[in-house]
Design a protein around this motif. Sequence first.
Motif, PDB file in Angstrom:
ATOM      1  N   MET A   1       0.867  -1.112   0.035  1.00  0.00           N
ATOM      2  CA  MET A   1       0.048  -0.012   0.019  1.00  0.00           C
ATOM      3  C   MET A   1       0.907   1.110  -0.043  1.00  0.00           C
ATOM      4  N   ASP A   2       0.480   2.166  -0.991  1.00  0.00           N
ATOM      5  CA  ASP A   2       1.619   3.378  -0.772  1.00  0.00           C
ATOM      6  C   ASP A   2       1.126   4.307   0.035  1.00  0.00           C
ATOM      7  N   LYS A   3       1.942   5.290   0.465  1.00  0.00           N
ATOM      8  CA  LYS A   3       1.620   6.178   1.310  1.00  0.00           C
ATOM      9  C   LYS A   3       0.622   7.029   1.235  1.00  0.00           C
ATOM     10  N   HIS A   4       0.277   7.494   0.107  1.00  0.00           N
ATOM     11  CA  HIS A   4      -1.120   8.307  -0.070  1.00  0.00           C
ATOM     12  C   HIS A   4      -2.414   7.650   0.226  1.00  0.00           C
ATOM     13  N   LYS A   5      -2.381   6.067   0.130  1.00  0.00           N
ATOM     14  CA  LYS A   5      -3.551   5.478   0.536  1.00  0.00           C
ATOM     15  C   LYS A   5      -3.838   5.364   1.979  1.00  0.00           C
ATOM     16  N   LYS A   6      -2.414   5.157   2.759  1.00  0.00           N
ATOM     17  CA  LYS A   6      -2.184   4.909   3.983  1.00  0.00           C
ATOM     18  C   LYS A   6      -2.961   6.164   4.948  1.00  0.00           C
ATOM     19  N   ARG A   7      -2.494   7.565   4.226  1.00  0.00           N
ATOM     20  CA  ARG A   7      -2.819   8.927   4.726  1.00  0.00           C
ATOM     21  C   ARG A   7      -4.212   9.068   4.498  1.00  0.00           C
ATOM     22  N   ASN A   8      -4.769   8.711   3.384  1.00  0.00           N
ATOM     23  CA  ASN A   8      -6.097   8.797   3.128  1.00  0.00           C
ATOM     24  C   ASN A   8      -7.094   8.004   4.192  1.00  0.00           C
ATOM     25  N   ILE A   9      -6.684   6.554   4.334  1.00  0.00           N
ATOM     26  CA  ILE A   9      -7.246   5.842   5.545  1.00  0.00           C
ATOM     27  C   ILE A   9      -7.005   6.642   6.796  1.00  0.00           C
ATOM     28  N   LEU A  10      -6.040   7.142   7.154  1.00  0.00           N
ATOM     29  CA  LEU A  10      -5.739   7.891   8.461  1.00  0.00           C
ATOM     30  C   LEU A  10      -6.761   8.871   8.613  1.00  0.00           C
ATOM     31  N   CYS A  11      -6.917   9.623   7.502  1.00  0.00           N
ATOM     32  CA  CYS A  11      -7.674  10.786   7.386  1.00  0.00           C
ATOM     33  C   CYS A  11      -9.539  10.488   7.692  1.00  0.00           C
ATOM     34  N   LEU A  12      -9.416   9.338   6.884  1.00  0.00           N
ATOM     35  CA  LEU A  12     -11.013   9.116   7.117  1.00  0.00           C
ATOM     36  C   LEU A  12     -11.365   8.574   8.909  1.00  0.00           C
ATOM     37  N   ILE A  13     -10.326   7.756   9.223  1.00  0.00           N
ATOM     38  CA  ILE A  13     -10.422   7.365  10.660  1.00  0.00           C
ATOM     39  C   ILE A  13     -10.552   8.458  11.628  1.00  0.00           C
ATOM     40  N   CYS A  14      -9.818   9.455  11.324  1.00  0.00           N
ATOM     41  CA  CYS A  14      -9.738  10.655  12.305  1.00  0.00           C
ATOM     42  C   CYS A  14     -11.204  11.249  12.209  1.00  0.00           C
ATOM     43  N   ILE A  15     -11.833  11.428  10.839  1.00  0.00           N
ATOM     44  CA  ILE A  15     -12.903  11.991  10.641  1.00  0.00           C
ATOM     45  C   ILE A  15     -14.104  11.294  11.264  1.00  0.00           C
ATOM     46  N   ALA A  16     -14.053   9.826  11.017  1.00  0.00           N
ATOM     47  CA  ALA A  16     -14.986   9.089  11.762  1.00  0.00           C
ATOM     48  C   ALA A  16     -14.951   9.381  13.485  1.00  0.00           C
ATOM     49  N   ILE A  17     -13.788   9.367  13.749  1.00  0.00           N
ATOM     50  CA  ILE A  17     -13.673   9.720  15.303  1.00  0.00           C
ATOM     51  C   ILE A  17     -14.284  10.957  15.821  1.00  0.00           C
ATOM     52  N   VAL A  18     -14.213  11.938  15.037  1.00  0.00           N
ATOM     53  CA  VAL A  18     -14.561  13.232  15.227  1.00  0.00           C
ATOM     54  C   VAL A  18     -16.184  13.414  15.231  1.00  0.00           C
TER      55      VAL A  18
END
Length: 162
Positions: A1-18
């Motif tokens: 998995m490239d680093k752009h996909k990892k970053r997008n997944i982390l952003c989605l997780i953060c948004i879900a938590i908020v």
Amino acid sequence: MDKHKKRNILCLICIAIVVIYIVLMIAIPVRAALLDDKDYQEVGQVTGVTTPIQDKKPPPKLVSLGVFTVYHYCTEPYAHICGEGHGITKTGHKVQPYRTVAVDPKIVSLGSVLIIDGREYIADDVGGAIRGFEVDLAVRKHEEAIELGVIERTMFVYEQMQ
């Protein structure tokens, strides 16, 4: 998995938590407000946590220790006539103006809550010159200690709860 996909997944997780946090902050207080049960009372505005109402106990009774001579000392942080200036009590706590009182531990136990003129103080220190029915009450400034001077007051403690 490239680093752009990892970053997008982390952003989605953060948004879900908020989003979950926001929903909970709205839903819990609303649910608590809808509980119209007289056996519960609101404890926290933010959390909406409810607990059963406890039987209200009468306030503790006051017991007079007698009339004491009340001296005043300042908590200014330098060695002078009021003290060493280090601000540490006999019990190891920081001196708190308008809260800490030095006592003769033969008369008043360290840690006792004293009531003078309706205000609570903590017997947290011993004064080098405090003997018998005398206390030394901490104030902020040296000028204030001099202005308040020496007074006589009836000292109270709370009656021991059974």
